[in-house]
Write a protein that holds these residues in place. Structure first.
Motif, PDB file in Angstrom:
ATOM      1  N   PHE A  24      49.904  -6.893  14.206  1.00  8.19           N
ATOM      2  CA  PHE A  24      48.776  -7.200  13.325  1.00  8.19           C
ATOM      3  C   PHE A  24      47.540  -7.349  14.203  1.00  8.19           C
ATOM      4  CE2 PHE A  24      46.861 -10.602  10.314  1.00  8.19           C
ATOM      5  CZ  PHE A  24      46.192  -9.631   9.578  1.00  8.19           C
ATOM      6  N   SER A  25      46.574  -6.449  14.045  1.00 10.69           N
ATOM      7  CA  SER A  25      45.434  -6.456  14.964  1.00 10.69           C
ATOM      8  C   SER A  25      44.136  -6.083  14.269  1.00 10.69           C
ATOM      9  CB  SER A  25      45.687  -5.494  16.129  1.00 10.69           C
ATOM     10  OG  SER A  25      45.815  -4.165  15.651  1.00 10.69           O
ATOM     11  N   ILE A  26      43.049  -6.516  14.874  1.00  8.41           N
ATOM     12  CA  ILE A  26      41.702  -6.215  14.383  1.00  8.41           C
ATOM     13  C   ILE A  26      40.847  -5.793  15.571  1.00  8.41           C
ATOM     14  CG2 ILE A  26      39.570  -7.227  13.458  1.00  8.41           C
ATOM     15  CD1 ILE A  26      41.324  -9.068  11.752  1.00  8.41           C
ATOM     16  N   THR A  27      40.059  -4.740  15.386  1.00  9.37           N
ATOM     17  CA  THR A  27      39.053  -4.386  16.386  1.00  9.37           C
ATOM     18  C   THR A  27      37.680  -4.487  15.742  1.00  9.37           C
ATOM     19  OG1 THR A  27      39.368  -2.030  15.859  1.00  9.37           O
ATOM     20  CG2 THR A  27      40.477  -2.880  17.814  1.00  9.37           C
ATOM     21  N   LEU A  28      36.766  -5.076  16.483  1.00  8.66           N
ATOM     22  CA  LEU A  28      35.388  -5.230  16.031  1.00  8.66           C
ATOM     23  C   LEU A  28      34.481  -4.384  16.912  1.00  8.66           C
ATOM     24  CD1 LEU A  28      35.331  -9.126  15.647  1.00  8.66           C
ATOM     25  CD2 LEU A  28      35.569  -7.448  13.806  1.00  8.66           C
ATOM     26  N   GLY A  29      33.602  -3.607  16.288  1.00  9.98           N
ATOM     27  CA  GLY A  29      32.637  -2.843  17.059  1.00  9.98           C
ATOM     28  C   GLY A  29      31.785  -3.766  17.909  1.00  9.98           C
ATOM     29  N   GLU A  30      31.390  -3.278  19.071  1.00 12.36           N
ATOM     30  CA  GLU A  30      30.647  -4.104  20.028  1.00 12.36           C
ATOM     31  C   GLU A  30      29.389  -4.713  19.406  1.00 12.36           C
ATOM     32  OE1 GLU A  30      29.205  -3.687  24.709  1.00 12.36           O
ATOM     33  OE2 GLU A  30      29.876  -1.920  23.586  1.00 12.36           O
ATOM     34  N   ALA A  31      28.635  -3.907  18.660  1.00 12.71           N
ATOM     35  CA  ALA A  31      27.408  -4.410  18.040  1.00 12.71           C
ATOM     36  C   ALA A  31      27.718  -5.437  16.956  1.00 12.71           C
ATOM     37  CB  ALA A  31      26.605  -3.248  17.453  1.00 12.71           C
TER      38      ALA A  31
END
Length: 287
Positions: A24-31
């Motif tokens: 279970f994972s989430i990636t957030l854009g750098e901005a």
């Protein structure tokens, strides 16, 4: 006693990979990550799309350098850090193939089926995926975040050549949407049908695949130029060629997916470790 402790440590080493990944994972854009309001809006959106608590997800940031390392030689675009907004959530406990949810109010071009096609070219055949952005975006750059989410969830990197093949495929699909006037789902279906026939015949030669592209496009009443037909054939050929390098990742994906879909699995492992610990403590106290 050293012998017993060594045995216990060996068990921990063998079991550790189970705890290293959550599925279970989430990636957030750098901005997005650098803007508190954007970050909170994305986390709230993801929470609305799952019955799990997103605080249990492994959350990472996808940077401009990570996006550019895969896409710049394909798209010709180099994204600055201030433009990496797209975010993704992946849950491997979903057991009915791939399900992709795209926030259509923000992601304007890439459709769920287009993402699913690209993921399959990376050896991914399962999982629940949600893609969004705090600001309007076409969606191509979001693929890097989705792939990273899978790598985090599985605990194993996807081969670079597979990531490039899937990125090339998605970018070509978006170009064809703009060039042919067809909607994203129809272009995605074209790719899906061509890939299925190519795989069933185990083809890798672009000239042979091109024949399939022509036939499928005609059946779907999609008018393609010779150059567009060749581009599709080349893209599908590249996807076919990297399939042999995906065995390790696919095995890990299947294993983690099965583990996280079994709610009692981790409890069983925890109880097992506790029994071993109790046994070792008993030996120590008896010395």
């Amino acid at each position: 006693m050293k012998k017993y402790m060594a045995g216990f440590l060996l068990v921990l080493v063998l079991i550790a990979p189970i705890y290293a990944v959550s599925g279970f994972s989430i990636t957030l854009g750098e901005a997005t990550n650098n803007n508190a309001a954007y970050k909170n809006s994305m986390l709230s959106y993801f929470q609305s799309k799952t019955d799990k608590n997103i605080t249990d997800a492994t959350t990472k940031v996808i940077t401009a350098s990570e996006v550019n390392s895969v896409s710049k030689n394909i798209t010709g675009l180099v994204y600055p850090s201030s433009k990496i907004f797209s975010c993704a959530m992946v849950d491997l406990s979903y057991q009915n193939g791939i399900k992709v949810i795209v926030d259509k109010s923000k992601v304007t071009v890439v459709t769920p089926q287009m993402y699913a096609n690209a993921l399959q070219s990376s050896g991914i055949d399962r999982g629940y995926v949600v893609v969004s952005s705090p600001v309007p975006a076409t969606g191509e750059a979001a693929l890097a975040g989705v792939l990273k989410s899978y790598e985090i969830a599985v605990g194993t990197p996807i081969p670079e050549e597979a990531k490039k093949a899937s990125t090339e495929e998605l970018y070509l699909e978006t170009q064809l949407v703009n060039q042919t006037g067809q909607n994203g789902d129809k272009v995605a279906q074209l790719f899906s049908d061509v890939k299925n026939q190519t795989q069933s015949q185990n083809l890798q030669n672009p000239d042979e695949i091109k024949v399939i592209v022509v036939n499928v496009a005609n059946q779907m009443n999609i008018n393609l130029s010779n150059n567009q037909t060749q581009q599709i054939a080349d893209s599908v050929a590249n996807s076919q060629k990297v399939r042999s390098n995906l065995t390790n990742f696919q095995d890990k994906l299947q294993g983690i997916s099965q583990q996280v879909s079994n709610p009692g699995f981790v409890d069983q492992i925890t109880n097992f470790l506790q029994e071993i610990l109790n046994y070792v403590q008993g030996l120590v106290s008896g010395q």
